[in-house]
Motif scaffolding. Structure first.
Motif, mmCIF file in Angstrom:
data_model
loop_
_atom_site.group_PDB
_atom_site.id
_atom_site.type_symbol
_atom_site.label_atom_id
_atom_site.label_comp_id
_atom_site.label_asym_id
_atom_site.label_seq_id
_atom_site.Cartn_x
_atom_site.Cartn_y
_atom_site.Cartn_z
ATOM 1 N N HIS A 112 -38.947 -4.405 -20.653
ATOM 2 C CA HIS A 112 -37.605 -4.460 -20.082
ATOM 3 C C HIS A 112 -36.551 -4.145 -21.142
ATOM 4 O O HIS A 112 -35.573 -3.442 -20.878
ATOM 5 N N ALA A 113 -36.769 -4.624 -22.374
ATOM 6 C CA ALA A 113 -35.833 -4.341 -23.471
ATOM 7 C C ALA A 113 -35.748 -2.827 -23.693
ATOM 8 O O ALA A 113 -34.650 -2.263 -23.810
ATOM 9 N N VAL A 114 -36.903 -2.161 -23.714
ATOM 10 C CA VAL A 114 -36.911 -0.704 -23.919
ATOM 11 C C VAL A 114 -36.240 -0.001 -22.720
ATOM 12 O O VAL A 114 -35.494 0.962 -22.891
ATOM 13 N N THR A 220 -42.886 -1.165 -13.324
ATOM 14 C CA THR A 220 -43.934 -1.978 -13.942
ATOM 15 C C THR A 220 -43.717 -3.454 -13.619
ATOM 16 O O THR A 220 -42.660 -4.007 -13.949
ATOM 17 N N PRO A 221 -44.678 -4.101 -12.987
ATOM 18 C CA PRO A 221 -44.511 -5.532 -12.685
ATOM 19 C C PRO A 221 -44.750 -6.367 -13.941
ATOM 20 O O PRO A 221 -45.362 -5.882 -14.905
ATOM 21 N N GLY A 226 -46.037 -13.230 -18.172
ATOM 22 C CA GLY A 226 -44.988 -13.133 -17.141
ATOM 23 C C GLY A 226 -43.878 -12.162 -17.533
ATOM 24 O O GLY A 226 -42.816 -12.135 -16.909
ATOM 25 N N GLU A 227 -44.110 -11.335 -18.572
ATOM 26 C CA GLU A 227 -43.068 -10.426 -19.041
ATOM 27 C C GLU A 227 -43.413 -8.975 -18.702
ATOM 28 O O GLU A 227 -44.591 -8.633 -18.556
ATOM 29 N N ILE A 228 -42.377 -8.137 -18.609
ATOM 30 C CA ILE A 228 -42.619 -6.712 -18.377
ATOM 31 C C ILE A 228 -43.060 -6.121 -19.717
ATOM 32 O O ILE A 228 -42.305 -6.133 -20.691
ATOM 33 N N GLN A 229 -44.302 -5.666 -19.755
ATOM 34 C CA GLN A 229 -44.918 -5.252 -21.018
ATOM 35 C C GLN A 229 -44.820 -3.740 -21.210
ATOM 36 O O GLN A 229 -45.173 -2.975 -20.307
#
Ligand code: G1P
Length: 290
Positions: A112-114, A220-221, A226-229
């Motif tokens: 998500h950061a990217v 991407t789920p 639990g994080e978007i990888q």
């Protein structure tokens, strides 16, 4: 694909592993000897030929912006005191490269950061450097990836072999060797158990990525933790287009870990012309007494 000119540095993490030091200061500002860890990362990017850098920040990260800005008060004082070397040092930081900032509003993972960088990057290939991985090497780590990219344009992951007991800390690649130190990635898995790990080749926080990743990230789920990888999105990408892994040369420190941080501090201090010799004799004496 066009040349890689832009880099993204995710720096929105809370730094819980370094509490209480990171309660009111970003972990990226923790110094190794006298330089914040994020400055090592920025210098690596600049020395690799990157022209524009986007830092993904979060709340409580203002110190990073201030660090890479000019600081007129400090500069004036140093000038008045005739401390010209320090003045130059401080001014150089402010002029190193163009740095932009965007905030990740919720901590939803590295992927998500990217994804927050999509508007800044547009349709170009780009680099990602993770701040917890500092690499000491003759040729800057990202430059090694860029050199391979010239020859084999595609997505490139910087990897190194780790002990099988360590695979659970990293993204691990399933890869087919192409030549010494270069692999074609067939699959990836984020933080596998030693039984599940397809290899011991771990992603070490350096990437060159095709912009198609943004469309994939949008769908991407959440994955591990639990994080978007990012690894999950790269997994989809490697089925569509070439993704390579490069075993880069250099010693890498996990400065997000206390022991890794201490090792980096000691080894960087030993390298310093102004400190190394005295510090080495101190260490020798200390070790004799253990
Ligand atoms: C991240 C990535 C992982 C990579 C690692 C390198 O994990 O998700 O694939 O191997 O950085 O340091 P993190 O350390 O943020 O949990």
């Amino acid at each position: 694909m066009p040349a890689v000119k832009k880099a993204v540095i995710p720096a929105a993490g809370m730094g819980v592993r370094f509490l209480p030091a990171t309660k009111a200061q970003p972990k990226e500002m923790m110094p190794i000897v006298d330089k914040p860890t994020i400055q090592y990362i920025i210098e690596e990017a600049v020395h690799s030929g990157i022209e524009d850098i986007l830092i993904i920040t979060g709340r409580h990260k203002r110190a990073i912006e201030d660090h890479f800005d000019r600081s007129p008060d400090l500069e004036e004082q140093l000038l008045a005191k005739g401390k010209m070397e320090l003045l130059e040092l401080v001014q150089d930081i402010g002029e190193m490269v163009d740095i932009y900032y965007v905030r990740q509003k919720e901590p939803r993972g590295l992927g998500h950061a990217v994804y927050c960088a999509r508007k800044f990057i547009g349709q170009e290939p780009f680099a990602v450097l993770l701040g917890d991985d500092i690499v000491r090497s003759r040729v800057p780590c990202l430059k090694q990836l860029m050199d391979l990219y010239e020859e084999m344009p595609g997505t490139i992951l910087g990897v190194q072999e780790v002990d099988i007991r360590e695979v659970g800390k990293y993204g691990i690649v399933d890869a087919e060797p192409l030549r010494d130190g270069v692999y074609r990635v067939r699959d990836l898995v984020e933080k596998p158990s030693p039984q599940e790990a397809p290899s011991r080749l771990a992603i070490m926080g350096r990437y060159i990525i095709h912009p198609r990743i943004f469309e994939i990230l949008a769908e991407t789920p959440p994955g591990a933790g639990g994080e978007i990888q990012l690894t999950d999105a790269l997994r989809v990408l490697c089925r569509e287009q070439p993704v390579y892994a490069l075993v880069f040369k250099g010693r890498r420190y996990d400065v997000g870990d206390k022991l890794g941080y201490l090792k980096a501090m000691v080894e960087f201090a030993l390298d310093r012309p102004d400190l190394g010799e005295e510090f080495a004799s101190y260490l020798k004496e200390l070790v004799r007494g253990l």
